[in-house]
Design a protein around this motif. Sequence first.
Motif, short mmCIF file in Angstrom:
data_model
loop_
_atom_site.label_atom_id
_atom_site.label_comp_id
_atom_site.label_asym_id
_atom_site.label_seq_id
_atom_site.Cartn_x
_atom_site.Cartn_y
_atom_site.Cartn_z
N MET A 1 0.86 -1.20 0.00
CA MET A 1 0.00 0.00 0.00
C MET A 1 0.89 1.24 0.00
N PHE A 2 0.51 2.24 -0.79
CA PHE A 2 1.28 3.48 -0.93
C PHE A 2 0.64 4.59 -0.10
N ASN A 3 1.49 5.52 0.38
CA ASN A 3 1.00 6.72 1.06
C ASN A 3 0.77 7.82 0.04
N LEU A 4 -0.44 8.40 0.05
CA LEU A 4 -0.79 9.47 -0.88
C LEU A 4 -1.27 10.69 -0.09
N LEU A 5 -0.56 11.79 -0.22
CA LEU A 5 -0.91 13.04 0.44
C LEU A 5 -1.66 13.93 -0.55
N ILE A 6 -2.85 14.39 -0.14
CA ILE A 6 -3.63 15.34 -0.95
C ILE A 6 -3.59 16.68 -0.23
N PRO A 26 -9.13 0.60 -5.46
CA PRO A 26 -9.41 0.26 -4.07
C PRO A 26 -8.21 -0.46 -3.42
N ASP A 27 -8.07 -0.24 -2.11
CA ASP A 27 -7.05 -0.92 -1.30
C ASP A 27 -5.63 -0.71 -1.83
N THR A 28 -5.37 0.49 -2.36
CA THR A 28 -4.05 0.76 -2.92
C THR A 28 -3.31 1.84 -2.14
N PHE A 29 -4.09 2.77 -1.50
CA PHE A 29 -3.45 3.92 -0.87
C PHE A 29 -3.89 4.10 0.57
N HIS A 30 -2.93 4.63 1.34
CA HIS A 30 -3.25 5.19 2.65
C HIS A 30 -3.24 6.71 2.45
N PHE A 31 -4.36 7.39 2.77
CA PHE A 31 -4.53 8.80 2.43
C PHE A 31 -4.15 9.71 3.58
#
Length: 526
Positions: A1-6, A26-31
């Motif tokens: 799982m990748f970390n994605l910052l918005i 789905p189930d790919t990123f931690h936001f």
Amino acid sequence: MFNLLIADDEALEREGLELMIRHILPDTFHFLHAENGRKAIQIAEEERPDFIFMDIKMPGIQGLEAVRQISTIVPSTKIVMITAHDYFSYAKEGLALGVRDYLLKPARREEVLQVLQLLISEKEEENRLRNEQLELQEKLSQLIPLAENELTLILMLESVQEVELEQLASLLNLQWVKGYAMVLSFSRQSKKEWEDFQLLKREIYEAVKHFTKPNLSTITGPLVGHQMALFNPLPPGRPGYSQRVNSLDWGERIRCFIEGRFQLSLSVGIGSVREGWDGMSRSYREAVRVCAEDNELLNVRHYDDMTQSSGQTMISLDDEKKLLDALLRHNKQESAERFDSLFAILEGTVASSFSTLRGEVIGLLLFLCRGIQSGDGADLITSLSVVEDRDALRKSALLWIDSFIDGLREEREQSRSLVLQRALLYIDQKYKEDISLEQSAEYVNLSPHYFSKLFKQHVGENFIDFVTRLRIKEAKLLIVGERLSLKEICYEVGYKDPNYFSRVFKKATGITPSEYRQQLVKKSPC
């Protein structure tokens, strides 16, 4: 799982983008969310996200300034700028800062998916390459100690290995011009000390390595028997006498360190500073010599001090090479005579010390070991180290010299045997063709002249006679078979001229091929 910052000042934009991404991947990123540039920088420092979606226009620290700072803090993070049409020029500036891509508001589902798939693919490839690099570094870290051991053993035992010294030096990133050897010799006089040493060998090796390497850039050899060798580069700009004093100081430090930590008696021998890898081998032999010398006053001894103070004139390299030359010529008598002459010189120069004499003889035989590319160095050291009188030492050394010559002869005979076997196999396959001595010699990579001599010596007849015998033997078998004419048989066994074949056949058997066939017909019961 990748970390994605918005990072966007509008919560609705952040939440809408997260919802879209959760749906398409789905189930790919931690936001992670940031409402301004300052918060984005803070989260990047703490969480080190894989990807950032950054709005260009935010209150406080603008998006581009946040990009500058984040790119410095977390250069591996991939940043995508989000902008409206009015700020397209800012987006181009962001690309110049290393921003991976940009999206126009409102971002469409297909565009977001395409950008994320590209970023994930790049990140996975980077991770794969990084893992390969780490695995390679791990393997290299395991290989370096082995290469170091291999290098020191070549220098110590003076043996030639498959891997050349220069290759090992390159692998270890060594660029030595000059250096010297140091030998640590542990006492074997006390049974308890020797037993303690055997139990502590691994710990001693590691302790010496960690004590010396940071200060002397030492290449540490393994413990062989009761001795351990260190090879040290010569610091640039240090004069010879100053270097000798410095090496003695380090020898004393190592001795105090070992005796204080392990309560084991230790003698340290130091060789002269010499050039090149051959010079390092010679320096090692010098260190072994002075290490073996009995001296109650000094536990740390330098070869130059010992030779200067005693007036010793050790045997020259030229004398050693003459002995090696006799060995390589397999001349046992000359080898024995030259060794006896050198032994007498050594007896005269080290008359008061048998252990020094033994060290000199071991050093001399190690030199011969390397010269003949023998791997017997370790066994040699072990066997001669237990000899306790001069006559036995001389006899043992002569036995080793005899064994060197026997080994060289056996190796030569085996090599010749293999060459002849290959040649005979080749001839057996080709004798029915237009085969020549030159072709056969080239096949086994020998000169025609040497091959001819070798062939005659081992086979008992010359090349032409041997091939002729094979052809005539085959011709007889074909004549008995009665399927082919004599002309066909002539071509079948490698001759082009039936008349010449007939003459050769008659010379070999006493009769012509047709007469031979007629005799067979007469003998037939039918």
